[in-house]
Scaffold this motif. Sequence first.
Motif, mmCIF file in Angstrom:
data_model
loop_
_atom_site.group_PDB
_atom_site.id
_atom_site.type_symbol
_atom_site.label_atom_id
_atom_site.label_comp_id
_atom_site.label_asym_id
_atom_site.label_seq_id
_atom_site.Cartn_x
_atom_site.Cartn_y
_atom_site.Cartn_z
ATOM 1 N N LEU A 1 0.828 -1.209 0.000
ATOM 2 C CA LEU A 1 0.000 0.000 0.000
ATOM 3 C C LEU A 1 0.860 1.255 0.000
ATOM 4 O O LEU A 1 0.575 2.217 -0.720
ATOM 5 N N TYR A 2 1.931 1.270 0.812
ATOM 6 C CA TYR A 2 2.714 2.505 0.907
ATOM 7 C C TYR A 2 3.401 2.820 -0.418
ATOM 8 O O TYR A 2 3.572 3.991 -0.779
ATOM 9 N N ASP B 1 1.429 7.161 -6.616
ATOM 10 C CA ASP B 1 0.369 8.098 -6.971
ATOM 11 C C ASP B 1 0.888 9.534 -6.964
ATOM 12 O O ASP B 1 0.622 10.312 -7.887
ATOM 13 N N VAL B 2 1.655 9.886 -5.923
ATOM 14 C CA VAL B 2 2.242 11.235 -5.848
ATOM 15 C C VAL B 2 3.192 11.463 -7.014
ATOM 16 O O VAL B 2 3.137 12.492 -7.708
ATOM 17 N N MET C 1 2.921 14.165 -10.243
ATOM 18 C CA MET C 1 3.979 15.145 -10.491
ATOM 19 C C MET C 1 4.607 14.953 -11.865
ATOM 20 O O MET C 1 4.971 15.930 -12.536
ATOM 21 N N ALA C 2 4.725 13.707 -12.318
ATOM 22 C CA ALA C 2 5.288 13.432 -13.639
ATOM 23 C C ALA C 2 4.382 13.974 -14.740
ATOM 24 O O ALA C 2 4.865 14.521 -15.750
ATOM 25 N N ARG C 3 3.073 13.825 -14.564
ATOM 26 C CA ARG C 3 2.145 14.352 -15.562
ATOM 27 C C ARG C 3 2.208 15.871 -15.611
ATOM 28 O O ARG C 3 2.146 16.479 -16.700
ATOM 29 N N LEU D 1 7.714 2.399 -11.717
ATOM 30 C CA LEU D 1 7.937 3.684 -12.385
ATOM 31 C C LEU D 1 8.486 3.479 -13.796
ATOM 32 O O LEU D 1 8.097 4.186 -14.733
ATOM 33 N N ALA D 2 9.381 2.505 -13.959
ATOM 34 C CA ALA D 2 9.925 2.225 -15.290
ATOM 35 C C ALA D 2 8.830 1.747 -16.238
ATOM 36 O O ALA D 2 8.823 2.099 -17.428
ATOM 37 N N ALA D 3 7.897 0.964 -15.712
ATOM 38 C CA ALA D 3 6.859 0.380 -16.551
ATOM 39 C C ALA D 3 5.705 1.324 -16.833
ATOM 40 O O ALA D 3 5.123 1.288 -17.927
ATOM 41 N N TYR D 4 5.361 2.193 -15.862
ATOM 42 C CA TYR D 4 4.109 2.929 -15.957
ATOM 43 C C TYR D 4 4.233 4.457 -15.878
ATOM 44 O O TYR D 4 3.238 5.152 -16.075
ATOM 45 N N VAL D 5 5.414 4.964 -15.566
ATOM 46 C CA VAL D 5 5.586 6.430 -15.491
ATOM 47 C C VAL D 5 6.746 6.814 -16.412
ATOM 48 O O VAL D 5 7.865 7.081 -15.963
#
Length: 267
Positions: free
Chosen positions: A80-81, A87-88, A92-94, A119-123
């Motif tokens: 969860l953490y 999410d944060v 911020m990336a968007r 992050l590598a896969a989805y951001v």
Amino acid sequence: MGPLFVWSTVIGLVLVAIVAALPWLLKKRGVTMCQTKFGTTLIFESENADGTPVRLINVNGAFQSVCYLPDDLHFELACLYHREMADVIGRMARDAQKRGRRLRVLVMGGGGYSLPKYLAAYVPNAHVEVVEVDPAMTKIAREQFFLDECLEVTGAEGDGRLTLVNDDAWGYLQRQDEPYDVIVNDAFSGKRPLGPMKTDEGARVVRAHLADGGAYLANVRSACEGRRSATLREVREAFGREFASCRVVPEWEDEPEKPGNNVFIAR
């Protein structure tokens, strides 16, 4: 040679035999045991609350990382953490992408590399540097926690979106000249946090290495209230003196006296 000496010798030999056989016995039960920088490390498989198969790392009796085992979930976040942190960072990336720039992220502590993989896969608009002090942990992540698979599938290391560094994260941060948009503190030795994350000095160092509008995200293992909440209280006091905004996302919102992995966010 008395009976006591004989029995002591026999018991000693039995204990030696048990210790020598322990890795084999654990392996028969699906548990891999190895030594890493911070002590005896166990890698084993289980299920989470909804029955999804997972793989875990336990160092000296404390869980350090977890990942999903189904093929389509290798890069998803089981904790969860980590989801709160992602999410944060995603938001911020968007925002950074709208301004025509890439978000610069430092992750202090690799472990099983759960957050960096996600992050590598989805951001894709985040440039992530991951600093892990123990090469043995990085090897475990590569071979058993799908880090190599992530690097191959996403190409994130080749195109510069994900940089892996084996170094002391706190020292590495202090040597950097360019500020980060996000600094993530997820570095732990067993149950003890690494780096002066509870001190005024630590808060000043983090603030000095964050860009304006940046965020510090930390996994603070503590209760939110009661006698076991001292760690979180010290973090809030130290960072509250340096940052405009501090808040906590508790793991156990309905049980504030229960220790958990709480997300501390300073902006």
